[in-house]
Write an enzyme that holds these catalytic residues in place. Structure first.
Site, PDB file in Angstrom:
ATOM      1  N   CYS A  60      27.359  23.992 -73.533  1.00  0.00           N
ATOM      2  CA  CYS A  60      27.816  23.200 -72.295  1.00  0.00           C
ATOM      3  C   CYS A  60      26.457  23.168 -71.417  1.00  0.00           C
ATOM      4  O   CYS A  60      25.949  21.708 -70.774  1.00  0.00           O
ATOM      5  CB  CYS A  60      28.831  23.464 -71.345  1.00  0.00           C
ATOM      6  SG  CYS A  60      30.345  23.827 -72.194  1.00  0.00           S
ATOM      7  N   ARG A  68      35.345  18.973 -75.946  1.00  0.00           N
ATOM      8  CA  ARG A  68      34.208  18.186 -75.529  1.00  0.00           C
ATOM      9  C   ARG A  68      34.830  16.690 -75.859  1.00  0.00           C
ATOM     10  O   ARG A  68      34.535  15.857 -76.952  1.00  0.00           O
ATOM     11  CB  ARG A  68      32.839  18.285 -76.346  1.00  0.00           C
ATOM     12  CG  ARG A  68      32.420  19.810 -76.020  1.00  0.00           C
ATOM     13  CD  ARG A  68      31.049  19.960 -76.685  1.00  0.00           C
ATOM     14  NE  ARG A  68      30.984  21.289 -76.984  1.00  0.00           N
ATOM     15  CZ  ARG A  68      30.598  22.341 -76.057  1.00  0.00           C
ATOM     16  NH1 ARG A  68      30.340  21.740 -74.823  1.00  0.00           N
ATOM     17  NH2 ARG A  68      30.545  23.629 -76.091  1.00  0.00           N
TER      18      ARG A  68
HETATM   19  C1  BEZ Z   1      29.413  26.644 -75.233  1.00  0.00           C
HETATM   20  O1  BEZ Z   1      28.498  27.345 -75.680  1.00  0.00           O
HETATM   21  O2  BEZ Z   1      29.510  25.768 -74.475  1.00  0.00           O
HETATM   22  C2  BEZ Z   1      30.883  26.918 -75.645  1.00  0.00           C
HETATM   23  C3  BEZ Z   1      30.940  27.572 -77.143  1.00  0.00           C
HETATM   24  C4  BEZ Z   1      32.130  27.797 -77.447  1.00  0.00           C
HETATM   25  C5  BEZ Z   1      33.394  27.919 -76.707  1.00  0.00           C
HETATM   26  C6  BEZ Z   1      33.165  27.221 -75.243  1.00  0.00           C
HETATM   27  C7  BEZ Z   1      32.138  27.033 -74.727  1.00  0.00           C
END
Ligand code: BEZ
Length: 232
Positions: free
Chosen positions: A53, A136
């Site tokens: 993110c 997402r």
């Molecule tokens: C992230 O790195 O943004 C992420 C990865 C797995 C689950 C939720 C967020």
């Protein structure tokens, strides 16, 4: 399915964007009425203070001027609270350097959605992937408030921002010139003219040697100069 799991119909392409009021890092918004006359990319991310993110928010911040130049506003959402959002965006600006991006200030609104009200309305919670985080999701909403495209990615997969920009330009070009765009189209490539709607037009197309290239009567392309696509 859990007993208290609510089934909400997911919005679809061609639907009016569901309305909501929300608190964001840039104040309250009324959606989509505050954005009348503009394109909007409404997107969700799973959680603040997570690496994928963070890389996405830095990239959105870097590309925001390019989206704005295309009459498109960005609006983000996660099911975190406002103070978490503020702290995360401050950390990104003050501390994170990634792929040459640093001091990235996120100036577009990030919705707080602890109640998951908005996320559920937009089908951003997909319990098979996670029932506590939004996937997402990317909704392209046009200047009339209609949903024009939807792209979903799982939690582990960062979005392709070239594709988001390409999709926006392709839809705007289709609207302006009443054409369609072929696989992997990029501004400056030939575009597809609407399929012949009568035997007469099909014959004409196959026999004429004007600017169109016809691979068969139903598949004709024509040039569309990049200056005409990217003009604003
Ligand atoms: C992230 O790195 O943004 C992420 C990865 C797995 C689950 C939720 C967020």
């Amino acid at each position: 399915m859990e007993q208290n799991e609510q089934i909400t119909a997911m919005p679809r392409i061609g639907d009016k964007a569901p309305e909501f009021k929300a608190v964001t890092t840039q104040g309250e918004i009324n959606f989509p009425s505050d954005y009348k006359g503009k394109w909007v990319i409404l997107f969700s991310h799973p959680a603040d203070f997570t690496p994928v993110c963070t890389s996405e928010f830095m990239t959105f911040a870097k590309m925001e001027p390019e989206f704005n130049a295309l009459n498109c506003q960005l609006v983000g959402l996660s099911v975190d609270g406002l103070y978490s959002h503020i702290a995360w965006l401050r950390t990104i600006k003050d501390k994170i350097e990634f792929k040459g991006m640093k001091n990235m200030e996120v100036t577009f609104p990030l919705i707080e959605d602890i109640t998951m009200n908005v996320a559920k309305k937009y089908g951003m919670i997909q319990p098979g992937e996670s029932s506590t985080k939004a996937v997402r999701a990317v909704f392209f909403i046009d200047p009339k408030g209609m949903i024009r495209a939807i792209i979903y990615y799982p939690l582990s997969l960062g979005r392709n921002f070239d594709e988001l920009k390409r999709a926006l330009i392709a839809m705007q070009t289709a609207d302006t010139y009443s054409i369609a765009t072929p696989a992997d189209w990029r501004p400056g490539d030939d575009v597809i003219v609407p399929t012949a709607g009568s035997c007469g037009i099909a014959k004409e197309r196959m026999e004429s040697n004007d600017e169109m290239t016809c691979y068969d009567w139903f598949f004709c392309t024509k040039p569309l100069a990049i200056e005409k696509v990217l003009v604003k």
